[in-house]
Design a protein around this motif. Structure first.
Motif, PDB file in Angstrom:
ATOM      1  N   LEU A 191       0.826  -1.210   0.000  1.00 52.24           N
ATOM      2  CA  LEU A 191       0.000   0.000   0.000  1.00 52.24           C
ATOM      3  C   LEU A 191       0.857   1.255   0.000  1.00 52.24           C
ATOM      4  N   HIS A 192       1.584   1.449  -1.093  1.00 50.85           N
ATOM      5  CA  HIS A 192       2.364   2.657  -1.280  1.00 50.85           C
ATOM      6  C   HIS A 192       2.404   2.986  -2.773  1.00 50.85           C
ATOM      7  N   GLU A 214      -0.931   5.940   4.856  1.00 46.20           N
ATOM      8  CA  GLU A 214      -2.090   5.313   4.216  1.00 46.20           C
ATOM      9  C   GLU A 214      -3.387   5.638   4.945  1.00 46.20           C
TER      10      GLU A 214
END
Length: 261
Positions: free
Chosen positions: A169-170, A205
C-alpha cells in the motif's frame, strides 16, 4: 447490421475513448521548453490529489541536494474539496509540471470527459536512451532492443498516489540521477550513465484513506472504481513490472530488494 435500404455507419468513439487534440503539446512546444540541470530528477505521475504522497515525495527530494521534481500529469483527481485542491496545485506548481488529461479537462468548456489515451499513428514509436512516462496506472521498467543493436528503456511509475502492487500500500515515483538512489528502490539500472530507479512513495495510508472517504463515501462512483485498489492494491506483482526484459542478475546488481522473483 444494415438492412437492404440502410447504410452501415461505424460508430465514432465515445467520450474518454480518444485523445483530444487539445491534449497535445506538439514538437514546437517541446523544442522551446527550457533545459534544466539537476543532480537527480524525481518524475511523479498520477499523484491523484494524494497529499500524504506529496509529503513523501517532497521529503525525498529535500533529502538530496540538487534534486528537482517534475509532476508528470494527473496530480489532481480525487481532490474535489476546495482546500485539498488548492493545496495540491499550489505545492505542485512550485515545481516543474506538465498537464495530464485530468488537468487538460479543466478548461474543456464542456461536460464530456475526454480521459482517453489512444495515441494516434502519427506518434513515433521509436525512443532515445530512456522514455519516462506515466498514466498507465501500473508501473514498468523495461529494456527494449532498438535498430542497430542498441537498447532503449521505458520507465513508468504507475501511480504515486495509489498502490501499484497487490498488498503493497504505497505509491511509486521514478528517480533519475547522477548517483544511485539514497532511498530504497524496487529496482535500479544504469542507462547512458544515469541511475534510473523505481522508488516507493511511502505515504501515511490511514490519512489518505480518510481524506478519500471524506470526499468519496462508500457507494460513490470513485469509491466503487478505486477504493479496493487504494485499500488492497491491484492484482499486479513486482516481477510483472520488471518483466523478462530485466534479468534477475540485473536486478541484484541494481540493488533490488531480496525476495523479488
Amino acid at each position: 447490421m444494415a438492412g437492404a435500404n440502410e447504410t452501415a455507419v461505424e460508430a465514432s468513439p465515445g467520450p474518454g475513448r480518444v485523445c483530444p487534440l487539445r491534449y497535445r503539446y506538439g514538437p514546437r512546444a517541446i523544442a522551446r521548453a527550457p533545459e534544466r540541470r539537476a543532480r537527480a530528477l524525481y518524475v511523479v505521475g498520477g499523484l491523484y490529489g494524494n497529499l500524504p504522497a506529496l509529503d513523501a515525495v517532497e521529503a525525498m527530494a529535500r533529502a538530496e541536494p540538487g534534486a528537482t521534481i517534475c509532476f508528470n500529469g494527473d496530480f489532481n483527481w480525487f481532490d474535489v474539496d476546495d482546500g485539498a485542491f488548492a493545496e495540491v496545485n499550489a505545492r505542485v506548481l512550485a515545481h516543474d509540471a506538465t498537464l495530464g488529461n485530468v488537468e487538460a479537462e479543466f478548461d474543456a468548456g464542456a461536460d464530456d470527459a475526454g480521459c482517453g489515451c489512444a495515441y494516434p499513428d502519427s506518434v513515433d514509436s521509436a525512443i532515445v536512451d530512456l522514455f519516462a512516462s506515466t498514466h498507465t496506472c501500473l508501473p514498468a521498467l523495461r529494456r527494449f532492443a532498438l535498430p542497430g543493436g542498441a537498447a532503449g528503456w521505458i520507465v513508468n511509475n504507475g501511480a504515486a498516489g495509489m498502490p501499484n502492487f497487490r498488498g503493497r500500500l504505497h505509491g511509486l515515483c521514478v528517480r533519475i540521477g547522477e548517483s544511485p538512489s539514497p532511498h530504497e528502490s524496487l529496482a535500479e539500472v544504469q542507462v547512458a550513465g544515469a541511475h534510473v530507479s523505481l522508488v516507493p512513495v511511502r505515504y501515511a495510508e490511514s490519512l489518505w484513506q480518510a481524506a478519500f472517504l471524506a470526499n468519496w463515501p462508500e457507494g460513490s462512483a470513485a469509491w466503487l472504481s478505486y477504493f479496493d485498489r487504494i485499500a488492497r492494491g491491484p492484482g499486479f506483482e513486482p516481477h510483472q513490472a520488471l518483466g523478462p526484459a530485466l534479468p534477475v542478475s540485473d536486478r541484484i546488481a541494481a540493488g533490488a530488494p531480496a525476495g523479488l522473483p
